[in-house]
Design an enzyme around this catalytic site. Sequence first.
Site, PDB file in Angstrom:
ATOM      1  CG  PHE A 183      45.419  36.412  43.936  1.00  0.00           C
ATOM      2  CD1 PHE A 183      46.534  37.019  43.386  1.00  0.00           C
ATOM      3  CD2 PHE A 183      45.020  36.790  45.210  1.00  0.00           C
ATOM      4  CE1 PHE A 183      47.240  37.991  44.092  1.00  0.00           C
ATOM      5  CE2 PHE A 183      45.713  37.753  45.922  1.00  0.00           C
ATOM      6  CZ  PHE A 183      46.827  38.359  45.358  1.00  0.00           C
ATOM      7  CB  CYS A 185      26.287  56.271  52.306  1.00  0.00           C
ATOM      8  SG  CYS A 185      27.281  56.884  53.684  1.00  0.00           S
ATOM      9  CG  HIS A 225      31.396  56.410  54.055  1.00  0.00           C
ATOM     10  ND1 HIS A 225      30.806  57.481  53.421  1.00  0.00           N
ATOM     11  CD2 HIS A 225      32.742  56.609  53.942  1.00  0.00           C
ATOM     12  CE1 HIS A 225      31.737  58.291  52.949  1.00  0.00           C
ATOM     13  NE2 HIS A 225      32.924  57.788  53.252  1.00  0.00           N
ATOM     14  CG  ASP A 261      38.353  34.521  43.095  1.00  0.00           C
ATOM     15  OD1 ASP A 261      37.813  33.464  43.471  1.00  0.00           O
ATOM     16  OD2 ASP A 261      38.987  35.256  43.863  1.00  0.00           O
ATOM     17  CB  SER A 262      39.811  30.617  38.858  1.00  0.00           C
ATOM     18  OG  SER A 262      41.109  31.140  39.101  1.00  0.00           O
ATOM     19  N   GLY A 299      47.182  39.793  37.729  1.00  0.00           N
ATOM     20  CA  GLY A 299      48.603  39.932  38.003  1.00  0.00           C
ATOM     21  C   GLY A 299      49.083  41.350  38.178  1.00  0.00           C
ATOM     22  CG  ASP A 344      37.630  42.172  42.567  1.00  0.00           C
ATOM     23  OD1 ASP A 344      37.928  41.624  43.653  1.00  0.00           O
ATOM     24  OD2 ASP A 344      38.327  42.057  41.539  1.00  0.00           O
TER      25      ASP A 344
END
EC number: 2.4.2.29
Length: 392
Positions: free
Chosen positions: A96, A305, A334, A92-93, A215, A265
Amino acid sequence: MNNFTYTLEHSDGEARAGQFSTPHGTIQTPVFMPVGTQATVKTLDPLEVEAIGSQIILSNTYHLYLRPSADLVAEMGGLHRFMQWPKPILTDSGGFQVFSLGPHSKIDEDGVTFKSHIDGSKHRFTPESAIGIQEKLGADIIMAFDECAPQPTTHAYTKAAMERTHRWLLRCIAAKTRADQALFGIVQGGVEADLRRESASFIAQQDVPGIGIGGLSVGEPKEQMYGMLEETTPLLPRNKPRYLMGVGSPEDLLEGVARGVDMFDCVLPTRLGRNGALFIPEGRLNIGNAKYAREDAPIDATCDCSTCQRFSRAYLRHLFRTEEVLGLRLATLHNLRFLIRLMEQAREAILQDRYQSFMDDWLSRFQTIPHAVREASRAARLNSLRTQGDKA
């Protein structure tokens, strides 16, 4: 652009199954991306992250800029070599974090001046510097520097932040030099339908290989977030991936896919896991509950898992009560596999033209967390991050 191509394989309503090719591999969508904030998915070895089906992970520009520094990561050969992750990475930049962790941030047309949440030192990000940092880090997908307007706020401020985000995107495009990185633009506009449409239309016109939706999931009710997606995704190009940033609850993933989102994400599964909250088809299981002390069943009998294949609820409860690190690792593994598998199942349902029935059946069993409870937890986390440093 030649290094990155998106192929829409099949649509079922608005839900999409596709493939996005990158220099480090092809990503099958829809996809959930585990978050490795500090160039590590907390508690897990990269081999374990790969073994649970992770196709791509996310790292954070703001945190890596502060520690260990983008220059050091570049000196070590870039993020892939530094953390020994062979598959795609998205960074990400930092926008945030600058706005959410830095309550004293000062915004102007050129960029943002902020104080480190670690030691209070002063720093400055501009669209150009955010791109420069991400080029040093070397991820496959990089994000434009944007302004995420705080919520709630006025329509006028949200519009100003959106327009600044648009101008900053043009500067990011001009600053980018590496052909082996894909720069995604970001749709903003808060919870204002007219602004979401305006931003989506603007970003859709730009020469970028993918589009982020930012946002959202910052305090608004889920129904409002879903409504903003319905305003946004129909205006986006069908031949580019759509990435809903920072969203990771199971119900939000499914609702997002139903509205045309391809990528997600969130730190939620790893954070919950470290706190003993585990995803199950019925909702969340709190492993600290006394009723699990003698329960020999796995966390989720339907999960593939290694935690569920090998260990009992009683054993995991014991690990958490004795504060053994293995408990954090097994719970994290998990929760991540749960979401990755959910997206695998969603993709299969899309390809078989049964996504709506799959989602309806899945959500009919899953108990969600009330909005007030989620918001109280979110506010407490932000306050902790601002005062004590990141533990995401």
